[in-house]
Design an enzyme around this catalytic site. Structure first.
Site, PDB file in Angstrom:
ATOM      1  N   LYS A   1       5.740  36.385 144.917  1.00  0.00           N
ATOM      2  CA  LYS A   1       5.010  37.220 145.860  1.00  0.00           C
ATOM      3  C   LYS A   1       5.754  37.281 147.183  1.00  0.00           C
ATOM      4  O   LYS A   1       6.335  36.303 147.639  1.00  0.00           O
ATOM      5  CB  LYS A   1       3.602  36.646 146.071  1.00  0.00           C
ATOM      6  CG  LYS A   1       2.729  36.742 144.832  1.00  0.00           C
ATOM      7  CD  LYS A   1       1.326  36.245 145.119  1.00  0.00           C
ATOM      8  CE  LYS A   1       0.432  36.422 143.905  1.00  0.00           C
ATOM      9  NZ  LYS A   1      -0.949  35.945 144.142  1.00  0.00           N
TER      10      LYS A   1
ATOM     11  N   TYR B   1      -5.180  22.982 139.612  1.00  0.00           N
ATOM     12  CA  TYR B   1      -4.831  22.470 138.295  1.00  0.00           C
ATOM     13  C   TYR B   1      -5.216  21.007 138.116  1.00  0.00           C
ATOM     14  O   TYR B   1      -5.331  20.538 136.989  1.00  0.00           O
ATOM     15  CB  TYR B   1      -3.339  22.693 138.029  1.00  0.00           C
ATOM     16  CG  TYR B   1      -3.010  24.154 137.921  1.00  0.00           C
ATOM     17  CD1 TYR B   1      -3.375  24.877 136.790  1.00  0.00           C
ATOM     18  CD2 TYR B   1      -2.393  24.834 138.955  1.00  0.00           C
ATOM     19  CE1 TYR B   1      -3.110  26.237 136.690  1.00  0.00           C
ATOM     20  CE2 TYR B   1      -2.115  26.195 138.866  1.00  0.00           C
ATOM     21  CZ  TYR B   1      -2.478  26.881 137.734  1.00  0.00           C
ATOM     22  OH  TYR B   1      -2.226  28.224 137.634  1.00  0.00           O
TER      23      TYR B   1
ATOM     24  N   ARG C   1       4.771  34.442 136.508  1.00  0.00           N
ATOM     25  CA  ARG C   1       3.796  35.520 136.597  1.00  0.00           C
ATOM     26  C   ARG C   1       4.318  36.694 135.773  1.00  0.00           C
ATOM     27  O   ARG C   1       5.525  36.811 135.524  1.00  0.00           O
ATOM     28  CB  ARG C   1       3.609  35.969 138.035  1.00  0.00           C
ATOM     29  CG  ARG C   1       3.106  34.891 139.002  1.00  0.00           C
ATOM     30  CD  ARG C   1       3.027  35.444 140.411  1.00  0.00           C
ATOM     31  NE  ARG C   1       2.489  34.483 141.366  1.00  0.00           N
ATOM     32  CZ  ARG C   1       3.218  33.696 142.143  1.00  0.00           C
ATOM     33  NH1 ARG C   1       4.555  33.753 142.074  1.00  0.00           N
ATOM     34  NH2 ARG C   1       2.655  32.857 142.991  1.00  0.00           N
TER      35      ARG C   1
ATOM     36  N   ARG D   1       0.979  30.825 132.112  1.00  0.00           N
ATOM     37  CA  ARG D   1       1.297  30.189 133.403  1.00  0.00           C
ATOM     38  C   ARG D   1       0.329  29.034 133.679  1.00  0.00           C
ATOM     39  O   ARG D   1       0.754  27.952 134.094  1.00  0.00           O
ATOM     40  CB  ARG D   1       1.218  31.242 134.513  1.00  0.00           C
ATOM     41  CG  ARG D   1       1.448  30.716 135.939  1.00  0.00           C
ATOM     42  CD  ARG D   1       1.530  31.912 136.882  1.00  0.00           C
ATOM     43  NE  ARG D   1       1.392  31.560 138.286  1.00  0.00           N
ATOM     44  CZ  ARG D   1       2.394  31.198 139.075  1.00  0.00           C
ATOM     45  NH1 ARG D   1       3.616  31.087 138.563  1.00  0.00           N
ATOM     46  NH2 ARG D   1       2.199  30.930 140.347  1.00  0.00           N
TER      47      ARG D   1
ATOM     48  N   HIS E   1      -0.971  35.426 132.205  1.00  0.00           N
ATOM     49  CA  HIS E   1      -1.285  34.366 133.159  1.00  0.00           C
ATOM     50  C   HIS E   1      -1.794  33.111 132.450  1.00  0.00           C
ATOM     51  O   HIS E   1      -1.703  32.013 132.999  1.00  0.00           O
ATOM     52  CB  HIS E   1      -2.317  34.868 134.164  1.00  0.00           C
ATOM     53  CG  HIS E   1      -1.934  34.590 135.584  1.00  0.00           C
ATOM     54  ND1 HIS E   1      -0.766  35.082 136.148  1.00  0.00           N
ATOM     55  CD2 HIS E   1      -2.548  33.866 136.554  1.00  0.00           C
ATOM     56  CE1 HIS E   1      -0.695  34.672 137.406  1.00  0.00           C
ATOM     57  NE2 HIS E   1      -1.758  33.937 137.670  1.00  0.00           N
TER      58      HIS E   1
ATOM     59  N   HIS F   1       3.885  28.642 144.781  1.00  0.00           N
ATOM     60  CA  HIS F   1       2.695  28.724 145.621  1.00  0.00           C
ATOM     61  C   HIS F   1       3.058  28.450 147.079  1.00  0.00           C
ATOM     62  O   HIS F   1       3.719  27.460 147.383  1.00  0.00           O
ATOM     63  CB  HIS F   1       1.645  27.688 145.189  1.00  0.00           C
ATOM     64  CG  HIS F   1       0.966  28.032 143.910  1.00  0.00           C
ATOM     65  ND1 HIS F   1       0.333  27.084 143.109  1.00  0.00           N
ATOM     66  CD2 HIS F   1       0.801  29.217 143.265  1.00  0.00           C
ATOM     67  CE1 HIS F   1      -0.185  27.677 142.049  1.00  0.00           C
ATOM     68  NE2 HIS F   1       0.087  28.966 142.116  1.00  0.00           N
TER      69      HIS F   1
END
Length: 322
Positions: free
Chosen positions: A194, A300, A170, A268, A265, A291
């Site tokens: 995150k 994806y 990210r 990514r 992004h 994730h």
């Protein structure tokens, strides 16, 4: 619905918001960007309730629905000017913020019921992200230094583009890297995702080579005599900002003849899609992307299926209409 006045002393709306944000920061470990977004969302809702002559502890499900519907329709600003309708993703985030806020308020014993219990935000329209082909990635990564330019900024740009595609980072993760987060010998990188969650990601040979050259021939010149820990620095020797990274990506994308609205992004998304196409399993990809929920990673698989359909339609002689 009424607040539990008998079980808790009166609290100001701003005090409730600050308590909630402190809970998110120190107990849930949410990122600064998320906290800033939630602070803005709650401030907007507080102003909405004030306009209705009531406080946040007096809000009903109808109030919250009206607030979200108003965002979707646009409405008018305080000065009477028309406002653009908010995107579905934005409204969904605000609805999630309010649900989290009122769950917290209930845990604190300030309400006897959750006004968001039956409120549903608008369904987020599924939109597959932009992905580059392998040839487009190669073209983009070749832009910095394509004319033999070996200036420090050029070497930095090459290293950061190579690393973002190599690791699926990210923008905040790339700009948040310190020099000590990259193990050049073992080809591994420590990324902070995150909620400040850390993960280890492999780094490919070309990205390592670009990093070695940047660290050897460019970073020291850019930092000067400073003690900056950031891996990637700006022209003044300080940590590169996310805005600075966006400009780097967009500048080289435009030079490469790609969409100049492309963001970090995009690299990514391309990383993830190309790994899946190459046989990477979902669980491994989930870990590399950081994730929390594998459902996010499954996006994806749809993207790869769409790519296959596009290639088939373009290449197969009997897939065309007419």
């Amino acid at each position: 619905m009424q607040p539990l006045a008998a079980t808790a002393p009166p609290r100001t709306a701003s005090g409730l918001v600050l308590d909630f944000l402190a809970y998110l920061e120190f107990e849930r470990g949410l990122s600064r960007n998320t906290l800033d977004a939630y602070r803005s969302d709650l401030g907007q809702f507080l102003a909405f309730m004030e306009g209705r002559g009531r406080g946040v502890l007096e809000a009903t499900g109808d109030d919250i629905t009206a607030f979200l519907d108003g965002l979707a329709s646009g409405g008018v600003a305080a000065d009477g000017s028309p406002k653009r309708p908010a995107a579905a993703a934005t409204i969904q985030r605000k609805a999630a913020c309010l649900r989290s806020f009122y769950r917290h308020v209930r845990r604190e014993g300030l309400l006897d019921a959750d006004p968001t219990a039956d409120v549903r935000g608008p369904r987020k329209r599924e939109q597959l992200p932009k992905v580059l082909t392998r040839a487009e990635v190669a073209k983009l990564l070749a832009m910095p230094g394509r004319d033999g330019d070996a200036e420090p900024i050029t070497l930095r740009d090459r290293a950061i583009l190579e690393l973002m595609y190599a690791c699926g980072l990210r923008a905040s993760e790339a700009t948040g890297l310190d020099v000590g987060d990259v193990d050049l010998e073992d080809h591994m990188l420590r990324a902070r995702g995150k909620g400040s969650k850390e993960r280890m990601v492999p780094v490919g040979r070309r990205a390592i080579d670009a990093l070695v050259r940047y660290l050897r021939d460019a970073r020291g010149t850019m930092v000067g005599g400073g003690s900056e820990r950031a891996l990637f620095v700006n022209a003044r020797g300080g940590r590169l900002s996310r805005q600075g990274l966006y400009k780097i990506v967009q500048r080289h994308a435009k030079t490469a003849g790609l969409d100049d609205r492309m963001s970090p992004h995009t690299l990514r998304h391309s990383f993830a899609t190309h790994l899946l196409a190459g046989g990477c399993d979902l669980r491994t990809l989930q870990e590399m992307l950081g994730h929390a929920d594998i459902a996010t990673t499954q996006m994806y698989t749809h993207l790869s299926a769409q790519r296959l359909q596009d290639v088939y339609r373009d290449a197969h002689p009997r897939a065309q209409h007419g």
